[in-house]
Design an enzyme around this catalytic site. Structure first.
Site, PDB file in Angstrom:
ATOM      1  N   GLU A 133      -3.943   7.300  25.455  1.00 27.94           N
ATOM      2  CA  GLU A 133      -5.164   7.595  24.711  1.00 27.94           C
ATOM      3  C   GLU A 133      -5.900   6.299  24.390  1.00 27.94           C
ATOM      4  O   GLU A 133      -5.553   5.616  23.407  1.00 27.94           O
ATOM      5  CB  GLU A 133      -4.829   8.305  23.398  1.00 27.94           C
ATOM      6  CG  GLU A 133      -4.131   9.627  23.566  1.00 27.94           C
ATOM      7  CD  GLU A 133      -4.357  10.528  22.356  1.00 27.94           C
ATOM      8  OE1 GLU A 133      -4.903  11.616  22.530  1.00 27.94           O
ATOM      9  OE2 GLU A 133      -4.006  10.115  21.236  1.00 27.94           O
ATOM     10  N   HIS A 153       0.517   8.024  17.321  1.00 33.45           N
ATOM     11  CA  HIS A 153      -0.911   8.258  17.540  1.00 33.45           C
ATOM     12  C   HIS A 153      -1.684   7.056  16.994  1.00 33.45           C
ATOM     13  O   HIS A 153      -1.297   6.473  15.977  1.00 33.45           O
ATOM     14  CB  HIS A 153      -1.349   9.547  16.823  1.00 33.45           C
ATOM     15  CG  HIS A 153      -2.747   9.943  17.198  1.00 33.45           C
ATOM     16  ND1 HIS A 153      -3.845   9.337  16.660  1.00 33.45           N
ATOM     17  CD2 HIS A 153      -3.202  10.853  18.085  1.00 33.45           C
ATOM     18  CE1 HIS A 153      -4.933   9.864  17.196  1.00 33.45           C
ATOM     19  NE2 HIS A 153      -4.573  10.789  18.073  1.00 33.45           N
ATOM     20  N   GLU A 197      -4.237   6.792  15.310  1.00 32.48           N
ATOM     21  CA  GLU A 197      -4.672   6.916  13.911  1.00 32.48           C
ATOM     22  C   GLU A 197      -3.527   6.565  12.963  1.00 32.48           C
ATOM     23  O   GLU A 197      -3.759   6.029  11.886  1.00 32.48           O
ATOM     24  CB  GLU A 197      -5.213   8.333  13.658  1.00 32.48           C
ATOM     25  CG  GLU A 197      -6.593   8.517  14.297  1.00 32.48           C
ATOM     26  CD  GLU A 197      -6.951   9.934  14.697  1.00 32.48           C
ATOM     27  OE1 GLU A 197      -6.312  10.883  14.225  1.00 32.48           O
ATOM     28  OE2 GLU A 197      -7.897  10.083  15.500  1.00 32.48           O
ATOM     29  N   SER A 234     -11.381  12.465  23.904  1.00 35.85           N
ATOM     30  CA  SER A 234     -12.620  13.169  24.289  1.00 35.85           C
ATOM     31  C   SER A 234     -12.477  14.033  25.535  1.00 35.85           C
ATOM     32  O   SER A 234     -13.419  14.121  26.333  1.00 35.85           O
ATOM     33  CB  SER A 234     -13.778  12.183  24.439  1.00 35.85           C
ATOM     34  OG  SER A 234     -14.040  11.562  23.187  1.00 35.85           O
ATOM     35  N   GLY A 255     -12.302  10.873  19.814  1.00 32.97           N
ATOM     36  CA  GLY A 255     -13.317  11.396  18.892  1.00 32.97           C
ATOM     37  C   GLY A 255     -14.696  10.812  19.085  1.00 32.97           C
ATOM     38  O   GLY A 255     -15.559  10.969  18.227  1.00 32.97           O
ATOM     39  N   ASN A 314      -4.011  18.662  19.250  1.00 37.45           N
ATOM     40  CA  ASN A 314      -3.699  17.911  18.035  1.00 37.45           C
ATOM     41  C   ASN A 314      -4.768  18.265  17.006  1.00 37.45           C
ATOM     42  O   ASN A 314      -5.893  17.792  17.100  1.00 37.45           O
ATOM     43  CB  ASN A 314      -3.714  16.407  18.379  1.00 37.45           C
ATOM     44  CG  ASN A 314      -3.563  15.529  17.150  1.00 37.45           C
ATOM     45  OD1 ASN A 314      -3.253  16.011  16.066  1.00 37.45           O
ATOM     46  ND2 ASN A 314      -3.788  14.232  17.324  1.00 37.45           N
ATOM     47  N   TRP A 315      -4.402  19.104  16.060  1.00 43.53           N
ATOM     48  CA  TRP A 315      -5.393  19.562  15.071  1.00 43.53           C
ATOM     49  C   TRP A 315      -5.681  18.511  14.007  1.00 43.53           C
ATOM     50  O   TRP A 315      -6.573  18.678  13.194  1.00 43.53           O
ATOM     51  CB  TRP A 315      -4.910  20.867  14.411  1.00 43.53           C
ATOM     52  CG  TRP A 315      -5.040  22.073  15.296  1.00 43.53           C
ATOM     53  CD1 TRP A 315      -5.346  22.079  16.630  1.00 43.53           C
ATOM     54  CD2 TRP A 315      -4.873  23.454  14.914  1.00 43.53           C
ATOM     55  NE1 TRP A 315      -5.384  23.377  17.097  1.00 43.53           N
ATOM     56  CE2 TRP A 315      -5.089  24.233  16.065  1.00 43.53           C
ATOM     57  CE3 TRP A 315      -4.541  24.090  13.724  1.00 43.53           C
ATOM     58  CZ2 TRP A 315      -5.001  25.628  16.058  1.00 43.53           C
ATOM     59  CZ3 TRP A 315      -4.453  25.483  13.711  1.00 43.53           C
ATOM     60  CH2 TRP A 315      -4.687  26.243  14.865  1.00 43.53           C
ATOM     61  N   LYS A 316      -4.892  17.454  13.980  1.00 40.45           N
ATOM     62  CA  LYS A 316      -5.056  16.399  12.971  1.00 40.45           C
ATOM     63  C   LYS A 316      -5.095  17.019  11.569  1.00 40.45           C
ATOM     64  O   LYS A 316      -4.421  18.017  11.332  1.00 40.45           O
ATOM     65  CB  LYS A 316      -6.303  15.559  13.281  1.00 40.45           C
ATOM     66  CG  LYS A 316      -6.303  15.075  14.737  1.00 40.45           C
ATOM     67  CD  LYS A 316      -7.326  14.036  15.044  1.00 40.45           C
ATOM     68  CE  LYS A 316      -7.209  13.633  16.507  1.00 40.45           C
ATOM     69  NZ  LYS A 316      -8.094  12.553  16.885  1.00 40.45           N
ATOM     70  N   GLY A 346      -7.860  16.623  20.902  1.00 37.50           N
ATOM     71  CA  GLY A 346      -8.130  16.668  19.468  1.00 37.50           C
ATOM     72  C   GLY A 346      -9.205  17.703  19.162  1.00 37.50           C
ATOM     73  O   GLY A 346      -8.941  18.904  19.118  1.00 37.50           O
ATOM     74  N   GLY A 347     -10.427  17.229  18.985  1.00 38.60           N
ATOM     75  CA  GLY A 347     -11.545  18.086  18.567  1.00 38.60           C
ATOM     76  C   GLY A 347     -11.649  19.393  19.331  1.00 38.60           C
ATOM     77  O   GLY A 347     -11.836  20.468  18.734  1.00 38.60           O
TER      78      GLY A 347
HETATM   79  P1  PGA Z   1     -10.192  13.850  20.693  1.00 39.10           P
HETATM   80  O1  PGA Z   1      -8.793  13.350  20.088  1.00 39.10           O
HETATM   81  O2  PGA Z   1      -9.887  14.840  21.773  1.00 39.10           O
HETATM   82  O3  PGA Z   1     -10.909  14.469  19.534  1.00 39.10           O
HETATM   83  O4  PGA Z   1     -10.886  12.637  21.217  1.00 39.10           O
HETATM   84  C1  PGA Z   1      -7.682  13.146  20.912  1.00 39.10           C
HETATM   85  C2  PGA Z   1      -6.514  12.677  20.083  1.00 39.10           C
HETATM   86  O5  PGA Z   1      -6.721  11.931  19.125  1.00 39.10           O
HETATM   87  O6  PGA Z   1      -5.351  13.045  20.351  1.00 39.10           O
END
Ligand code: PGA
Length: 251
Positions: free
Chosen positions: A168, A98, A100, A214, A174, A11-13, A235-236
Site C-alpha cells: 500500500e 497498516h 495509519e 484507492s 484515501g 478495511n472499514w477503518k 478502504g473507502g
Molecule cells: P483506500 O484505503 O482504499 O481508502 O485508499 C486503503 C487502505 O488503507 O487499506
C-alpha cells in the site's frame, strides 16, 4: 506455475456502527445471488462489530478480520485487543502494520513483526502492510524501503504459516491517486522476488500479495489483472456493499 486464489479484503477503518451490518446483508445478498465470487472475501470492521460481522458473514462465505492486534495475548493493556480476542470473536485474519498505525501509533517493523507472530499464535492469518511514502518514491527509494519493511515485518513463521502481504503506497491511501500499472507490476514483482529469496520457490510463490490504495470499482479490474497482484485491500470503497461487490466481481 502455482495459482493463488485471489483475496479481496475490506478495511472499514474507524467507520461502522451496528447499522452498517445492513451493508453486510446487502453484500451477502449480492454474493449469493450473483455469479459465485472468484475471490476469498474478508471484511475487517471496527472491533465493536467484529463478532456480529463474523456471525452474519459466515452463511455467505464472508470472513471477518481485525484491523490491528496487541503483541501479547492478555494483560494490563487498557484499550488494546489481543489476537486471541479477535479469534475468539470469529476473526480469521488481522491487518498488521497498516501505514495509519505505523504513522499515528509509531509502530515500527519490529512491533509489526511481533504482532504478526501474535496473530499466527492465535491461529489468525496476518495481512502485513508495507509501502513507501510519496517523498520516498520521489527520492527513488521505494523498493529499498519496501524491502526493508518486508524483511523486518514478516516473521520467519511465514515459512509454515499463512500470511498475506499488502503493498500500500502511503500516498495512494484515501487520496484517489494510484501508481501506474507498470509501477504496481514492478513493485509486486520485486516483492515476489524477495519472498522467493527468503522462503524458497515453492513457498514464496504461494503467498498472496495484495495491492491497496484507492482501489475503486473503476480501476479494480485493471489493477487486479497485473502480474503478482493476488487481490486487494480496500478502504473507502469497501464501505458500500455495491462498490465492494463490483471490486470483488472484477477478479
Ligand atoms: P483506500 O484505503 O482504499 O481508502 O485508499 C486503503 C487502505 O488503507 O487499506
Amino acid at each position: 506455475m502455482t495459482t493463488i486464489s485471489p483475496l479481496i479484503a475490506g478495511n472499514w477503518k474507524m467507520n461502522g456502527l451496528s447499522q452498517s451490518l445492513d451493508e453486510l446483508t446487502e453484500l451477502a445478498q449480492l454474493l449469493t445471488t450473483g455469479e459465485a465470487p472468484r475471490a476469498v472475501v474478508v471484511v475487517c470492521p471496527p472491533a465493536t462489530i467484529l463478532a456480529a460481522v463474523a456471525a452474519q458473514g459466515a452463511s455467505s462465505g464472508i470472513m471477518a478480520g481485525g484491523q490491528d492486534c496487541h503483541v501479547e495475548a492478555s494483560g494490563a493493556h487498557t484499550g488494546d485487543i489481543s489476537a486471541y480476542m479477535l479469534a475468539d470473536a470469529g476473526a480469521q485474519f488481522v491487518i498488521v502494520g497498516h501505514s495509519e498505525r505505523r504513522a499515528s501509533h509509531a509502530e515500527n517493523d519490529d512491533i509489526v513483526r511481533a504482532k504478526a507472530e501474535a496473530a499466527i499464535g492465535a491461529g489468525l492469518k496476518p495481512i502485513i502492510c508495507v509501502g513507501e511514502t510519496e517523498s520516498e518514491r520521489d527520492g527513488g527509494s521505494a523498493e529499498s524501503i519496501v524491502n526493508q519493511q518486508l524483511s523486518r515485518s514478516i516473521p520467519d513463521a511465514a515459512e509454515h504459516h499463512e500470511i498475506v502481504v499488502a503493498y500500500e503506497p502511503v500516498w495512494a491511501i484515501g487520496t484517489g491517486r494510484t501508481p501506474t500499472l507498470e509501477e504496481i507490476a514492478q513493485m509486486h514483482a520485486n516483492i515476489r522476488a524477495r519472498l522467493v529469496e527468503r522462503f524458497g520457490e515453492e513457498r514464496g510463490n504461494t503467498l498472496r500479495i495484495l495491492y491497496g490504495g484507492s482501489m475503486k470499482p473503476l480501476n479494480a479490474r485493471e489493477i487486479l489483472n497485473v502480474d503478482n497482484v493476488n487481490g486487494g485491500l480496500i478502504g473507502g470503497a469497501s464501505l458500500l456493499a455495491k462498490d465492494f461487490y463490483t471490486i470483488i466481481s472484477s477478479v
